[in-house]
Design a protein around this motif. Structure first.
Motif, PDB file in Angstrom:
ATOM      1  N   GLY A  17      51.651  52.927  38.833  1.00  0.00           N
ATOM      2  CA  GLY A  17      51.266  52.721  40.230  1.00  0.00           C
ATOM      3  C   GLY A  17      49.969  51.963  40.436  1.00  0.00           C
ATOM      4  O   GLY A  17      49.518  51.822  41.570  1.00  0.00           O
ATOM      5  N   THR A  18      49.347  51.488  39.370  1.00  0.00           N
ATOM      6  CA  THR A  18      48.092  50.742  39.509  1.00  0.00           C
ATOM      7  C   THR A  18      48.160  49.445  38.717  1.00  0.00           C
ATOM      8  O   THR A  18      48.455  49.451  37.520  1.00  0.00           O
ATOM      9  CB  THR A  18      46.881  51.563  39.017  1.00  0.00           C
ATOM     10  N   TRP A  19      47.869  48.371  39.394  1.00  0.00           N
ATOM     11  CA  TRP A  19      47.740  47.051  38.776  1.00  0.00           C
ATOM     12  C   TRP A  19      46.296  46.619  38.928  1.00  0.00           C
ATOM     13  O   TRP A  19      45.730  46.692  40.025  1.00  0.00           O
ATOM     14  CB  TRP A  19      48.659  46.046  39.460  1.00  0.00           C
ATOM     15  N   MET A  20      45.692  46.179  37.833  1.00  0.00           N
ATOM     16  CA  MET A  20      44.310  45.704  37.869  1.00  0.00           C
ATOM     17  C   MET A  20      44.330  44.185  37.779  1.00  0.00           C
ATOM     18  O   MET A  20      44.923  43.613  36.874  1.00  0.00           O
ATOM     19  CB  MET A  20      43.501  46.293  36.710  1.00  0.00           C
ATOM     20  N   HIS A  21      43.655  43.564  38.732  1.00  0.00           N
ATOM     21  CA  HIS A  21      43.617  42.104  38.852  1.00  0.00           C
ATOM     22  C   HIS A  21      42.199  41.629  38.572  1.00  0.00           C
ATOM     23  O   HIS A  21      41.261  42.119  39.196  1.00  0.00           O
ATOM     24  CB  HIS A  21      44.019  41.697  40.266  1.00  0.00           C
ATOM     25  N   HIS A  22      42.041  40.695  37.649  1.00  0.00           N
ATOM     26  CA  HIS A  22      40.727  40.185  37.266  1.00  0.00           C
ATOM     27  C   HIS A  22      40.589  38.738  37.751  1.00  0.00           C
ATOM     28  O   HIS A  22      41.401  37.885  37.395  1.00  0.00           O
ATOM     29  CB  HIS A  22      40.540  40.264  35.755  1.00  0.00           C
ATOM     30  N   LEU A  23      39.569  38.512  38.533  1.00  0.00           N
ATOM     31  CA  LEU A  23      39.310  37.201  39.132  1.00  0.00           C
ATOM     32  C   LEU A  23      37.916  36.739  38.739  1.00  0.00           C
ATOM     33  O   LEU A  23      36.926  37.437  38.997  1.00  0.00           O
ATOM     34  CB  LEU A  23      39.413  37.306  40.662  1.00  0.00           C
ATOM     35  N   GLU A  24      37.831  35.582  38.098  1.00  0.00           N
ATOM     36  CA  GLU A  24      36.525  35.017  37.744  1.00  0.00           C
ATOM     37  C   GLU A  24      35.904  34.384  38.988  1.00  0.00           C
ATOM     38  O   GLU A  24      36.548  33.584  39.674  1.00  0.00           O
ATOM     39  CB  GLU A  24      36.685  33.959  36.654  1.00  0.00           C
ATOM     40  N   LEU A  25      34.665  34.752  39.265  1.00  0.00           N
ATOM     41  CA  LEU A  25      33.936  34.196  40.400  1.00  0.00           C
ATOM     42  C   LEU A  25      32.750  33.398  39.878  1.00  0.00           C
ATOM     43  O   LEU A  25      31.858  33.939  39.225  1.00  0.00           O
ATOM     44  CB  LEU A  25      33.462  35.318  41.330  1.00  0.00           C
ATOM     45  N   ARG A  26      32.761  32.111  40.162  1.00  0.00           N
ATOM     46  CA  ARG A  26      31.700  31.217  39.694  1.00  0.00           C
ATOM     47  C   ARG A  26      30.686  30.885  40.779  1.00  0.00           C
ATOM     48  O   ARG A  26      29.591  30.428  40.502  1.00  0.00           O
ATOM     49  CB  ARG A  26      32.306  29.932  39.150  1.00  0.00           C
ATOM     50  N   ASP A  27      31.078  31.107  42.035  1.00  0.00           N
ATOM     51  CA  ASP A  27      30.222  30.755  43.164  1.00  0.00           C
ATOM     52  C   ASP A  27      30.610  31.639  44.344  1.00  0.00           C
ATOM     53  O   ASP A  27      31.757  32.078  44.444  1.00  0.00           O
ATOM     54  CB  ASP A  27      30.431  29.273  43.510  1.00  0.00           C
ATOM     55  N   VAL A  28      29.688  31.843  45.244  1.00  0.00           N
ATOM     56  CA  VAL A  28      29.962  32.679  46.418  1.00  0.00           C
ATOM     57  C   VAL A  28      31.090  32.097  47.269  1.00  0.00           C
ATOM     58  O   VAL A  28      31.812  32.841  47.944  1.00  0.00           O
ATOM     59  CB  VAL A  28      28.658  32.922  47.221  1.00  0.00           C
ATOM     60  N   GLN A  43      50.588  37.807  42.767  1.00  0.00           N
ATOM     61  CA  GLN A  43      50.984  36.565  42.114  1.00  0.00           C
ATOM     62  C   GLN A  43      50.043  35.475  42.632  1.00  0.00           C
ATOM     63  O   GLN A  43      50.139  35.078  43.790  1.00  0.00           O
ATOM     64  CB  GLN A  43      52.433  36.218  42.469  1.00  0.00           C
ATOM     65  N   SER A  44      49.121  35.032  41.799  1.00  0.00           N
ATOM     66  CA  SER A  44      48.183  33.987  42.188  1.00  0.00           C
ATOM     67  C   SER A  44      47.654  33.297  40.935  1.00  0.00           C
ATOM     68  O   SER A  44      47.259  33.968  39.975  1.00  0.00           O
ATOM     69  CB  SER A  44      47.010  34.557  42.984  1.00  0.00           C
ATOM     70  N   ALA A  45      47.629  31.983  40.985  1.00  0.00           N
ATOM     71  CA  ALA A  45      47.069  31.208  39.877  1.00  0.00           C
ATOM     72  C   ALA A  45      45.570  31.434  39.740  1.00  0.00           C
ATOM     73  O   ALA A  45      44.987  31.129  38.696  1.00  0.00           O
ATOM     74  CB  ALA A  45      47.368  29.723  40.076  1.00  0.00           C
ATOM     75  N   ARG A  46      44.944  31.959  40.765  1.00  0.00           N
ATOM     76  CA  ARG A  46      43.499  32.212  40.729  1.00  0.00           C
ATOM     77  C   ARG A  46      43.129  33.359  39.790  1.00  0.00           C
ATOM     78  O   ARG A  46      41.994  33.447  39.349  1.00  0.00           O
ATOM     79  CB  ARG A  46      42.993  32.548  42.136  1.00  0.00           C
ATOM     80  N   LEU A  47      44.047  34.256  39.541  1.00  0.00           N
ATOM     81  CA  LEU A  47      43.762  35.439  38.743  1.00  0.00           C
ATOM     82  C   LEU A  47      43.722  35.106  37.259  1.00  0.00           C
ATOM     83  O   LEU A  47      44.606  34.445  36.737  1.00  0.00           O
ATOM     84  CB  LEU A  47      44.806  36.522  39.021  1.00  0.00           C
ATOM     85  N   LYS A  48      42.691  35.566  36.595  1.00  0.00           N
ATOM     86  CA  LYS A  48      42.541  35.352  35.155  1.00  0.00           C
ATOM     87  C   LYS A  48      43.507  36.241  34.373  1.00  0.00           C
ATOM     88  O   LYS A  48      44.087  35.835  33.379  1.00  0.00           O
ATOM     89  CB  LYS A  48      41.087  35.650  34.747  1.00  0.00           C
ATOM     90  N   GLN A  49      43.662  37.491  34.859  1.00  0.00           N
ATOM     91  CA  GLN A  49      44.499  38.442  34.151  1.00  0.00           C
ATOM     92  C   GLN A  49      44.968  39.513  35.133  1.00  0.00           C
ATOM     93  O   GLN A  49      44.229  39.914  36.034  1.00  0.00           O
ATOM     94  CB  GLN A  49      43.715  39.091  33.019  1.00  0.00           C
ATOM     95  N   VAL A  50      46.197  39.996  34.940  1.00  0.00           N
ATOM     96  CA  VAL A  50      46.742  41.120  35.699  1.00  0.00           C
ATOM     97  C   VAL A  50      47.311  42.094  34.676  1.00  0.00           C
ATOM     98  O   VAL A  50      48.119  41.704  33.835  1.00  0.00           O
ATOM     99  CB  VAL A  50      47.838  40.670  36.689  1.00  0.00           C
ATOM    100  N   VAL A  51      46.857  43.351  34.727  1.00  0.00           N
ATOM    101  CA  VAL A  51      47.324  44.365  33.789  1.00  0.00           C
ATOM    102  C   VAL A  51      47.706  45.623  34.559  1.00  0.00           C
ATOM    103  O   VAL A  51      47.256  45.835  35.680  1.00  0.00           O
ATOM    104  CB  VAL A  51      46.265  44.697  32.708  1.00  0.00           C
TER     105      VAL A  51
END
Length: 156
Positions: A101-112, A88-96
């Motif tokens: 037993g597997t959750w995939m979390h997508h996080l957009e990274l714009r900078d190191v 649970q994080s507002a940073r995540l673009k999408q969670v599917v």
């Protein structure tokens, strides 16, 4: 420049992270930081394909990919992290949930600088979950080098 990985079955040439990320300096800096973080952990293998740089232990647990190849996007890199629970994080673009037993979390990274202790914690959790139960966390020295390749993967 990273050394080339062996070709993946069905492909005609080896790929590098530079090719995956179209030589974009921001995307490559993000890749390099994630790679440094993960290669401190035991048993991590890297697999470079035409579409992503994947990190595996017994199974894949983190992938870096360039969203602009698939949709209109100015985001340099998306980090996808496989976990046995939903974060649970507002940073995540999408969670599917692609499978039981597997959750995939997508996080957009714009900078190191987007790669902070929270993200590193998710990566370590994903690494720990990508193997049999009861495996202790073992860090290895940064100076350890590759011992060979297998199926387009290499350990560095």
């Amino acid at each position: 420049m990273w050394r080339r990985c062996r070709p993946v079955a069905g492909s005609s040439e080896a790929l590098t992270p530079e090719e995956v990320f179209d030589h974009d300096p921001v995307a490559l800096a993000i890749h390099d930081e994630i790679r440094r973080t993960l290669l401190r952990l035991d048993g991590v293998r890297v697999r470079v394909t035409r579409s992503q740089v994947g990190f595996r232990r017994d199974r894949a647990f983190a992938m870096l990919w360039r969203p602009g190849r698939y949709v209109a996007s100015d985001v340099p890199v998306v980090l996808s992290v496989a976990l046995p629970r939903a974060l649970q994080s507002a940073r995540l673009k999408q969670v599917v949930k692609p499978s039981a037993g597997t959750w995939m979390h997508h996080l957009e990274l714009r900078d190191v600088t987007d790669i902070d202790d929270e993200v590193r914690g998710w990566l370590v959790e994903a690494w720990a979950a990508a193997t049999g139960a009861g495996q202790p966390r073992v860090e290895r020295p940064a100076s350890r080098r590759a011992t060979g390749t297998r199926n387009g993967e290499h350990e560095t």
